[in-house]
Design a protein around this motif. Sequence first.
Motif, PDB file in Angstrom:
ATOM      1  N   THR A  85       0.837  -1.203   0.000  1.00 15.15           N
ATOM      2  CA  THR A  85       0.000   0.000   0.000  1.00 15.15           C
ATOM      3  C   THR A  85       0.870   1.251   0.000  1.00 15.15           C
ATOM      4  O   THR A  85       0.584   2.226  -0.706  1.00 15.15           O
ATOM      5  CB  THR A  85      -0.926   0.011   1.239  1.00 15.15           C
ATOM      6  OG1 THR A  85      -1.706  -1.188   1.253  1.00 15.15           O
ATOM      7  CG2 THR A  85      -1.857   1.219   1.209  1.00 15.15           C
ATOM      8  N   VAL A 104      -5.518  -3.387  -0.808  1.00 21.54           N
ATOM      9  CA  VAL A 104      -5.015  -2.012  -0.716  1.00 21.54           C
ATOM     10  C   VAL A 104      -6.078  -1.083  -0.158  1.00 21.54           C
ATOM     11  O   VAL A 104      -5.785  -0.231   0.683  1.00 21.54           O
ATOM     12  CB  VAL A 104      -4.540  -1.503  -2.104  1.00 21.54           C
ATOM     13  CG1 VAL A 104      -4.190  -0.012  -2.041  1.00 21.54           C
ATOM     14  CG2 VAL A 104      -3.330  -2.301  -2.564  1.00 21.54           C
ATOM     15  N   ARG A 105      -7.343  -1.230  -0.583  1.00 25.63           N
ATOM     16  CA  ARG A 105      -8.388  -0.328  -0.102  1.00 25.63           C
ATOM     17  C   ARG A 105      -8.646  -0.479   1.396  1.00 25.63           C
ATOM     18  O   ARG A 105      -9.127   0.442   2.040  1.00 25.63           O
ATOM     19  CB  ARG A 105      -9.684  -0.517  -0.882  1.00 25.63           C
ATOM     20  CG  ARG A 105     -10.355  -1.859  -0.733  1.00 25.63           C
ATOM     21  CD  ARG A 105     -11.754  -1.829  -1.358  1.00 25.63           C
ATOM     22  NE  ARG A 105     -12.221  -3.179  -1.646  1.00 25.63           N
ATOM     23  CZ  ARG A 105     -12.181  -3.729  -2.857  1.00 25.63           C
ATOM     24  NH1 ARG A 105     -11.734  -3.036  -3.874  1.00 25.63           N
ATOM     25  NH2 ARG A 105     -12.608  -4.968  -3.037  1.00 25.63           N
ATOM     26  N   ALA A 132      -5.207   1.280   2.918  1.00 27.58           N
ATOM     27  CA  ALA A 132      -4.888   2.657   2.519  1.00 27.58           C
ATOM     28  C   ALA A 132      -5.307   3.692   3.565  1.00 27.58           C
ATOM     29  O   ALA A 132      -4.519   4.592   3.889  1.00 27.58           O
ATOM     30  CB  ALA A 132      -5.521   2.969   1.159  1.00 27.58           C
ATOM     31  N   SER A 154      -7.181   3.841  -4.598  1.00 25.59           N
ATOM     32  CA  SER A 154      -6.990   2.607  -3.830  1.00 25.59           C
ATOM     33  C   SER A 154      -8.278   1.814  -3.638  1.00 25.59           C
ATOM     34  O   SER A 154      -8.229   0.603  -3.387  1.00 25.59           O
ATOM     35  CB  SER A 154      -6.399   2.940  -2.452  1.00 25.59           C
ATOM     36  OG  SER A 154      -7.305   3.722  -1.691  1.00 25.59           O
TER      37      SER A 154
END
Length: 199
Positions: A99, A120-121, A124, A114
């Motif tokens: 990330t 990643v989301r 993030a 992201s």
Amino acid sequence: MDAESIIRYGGLVVICLLVFGSIGLFFCFFLPIGAVLFSVGLISAKEDLLPSLPVVCVLLIASAVAGSITGYGIGRSTGKFFYSRKESRFFRRSYLSSTEDFYKKHGSMAIAGSYFLPIVRSFAPVLAGIIKVKIQRFIILSTIGSAGFILTFVLTGYLMGSVPFLQPWLKYIIAVFLLVVTIPLIIKVIKTMRKPAGS
């Protein structure tokens, strides 16, 4: 994850909680929320199980933003705890590292982008809190990213469900979409879990 059953028995409240958790609670990174959102749009086009589409989208975007702020708060309050935390089958520092690399490569707009990337989301917002991105800037970018993410998946599902000649093929379309969205995440999780902790 059977989105139709969730909608029938849990309703919009459960869908909103899933969106909140997948973005705001890093340990819920495995939730295939993209596939769920697609199914929400698909079902909205076919049945009256949910409020109007604009209301659904607004509530889901609000849930994503609330999740983002929660994740940001977790990162802000814990600081470098995640980097020193012992690795396990359910937490890898590589999640944060990937990330962070995404941030370095794409700059501040990585916050908005992201949301379209599994894992990643979920990390993030935490990383944004750790590196102390200005909260005002974070809220603006996370709102943009949340809106883009939610609208893309929900409206795509809605449009697919609204096209009459596609109706006989919907179950196959859903199956393909679920596979495309979830298989990369499943492969990533399996590879990570096979690595010895601490490696």
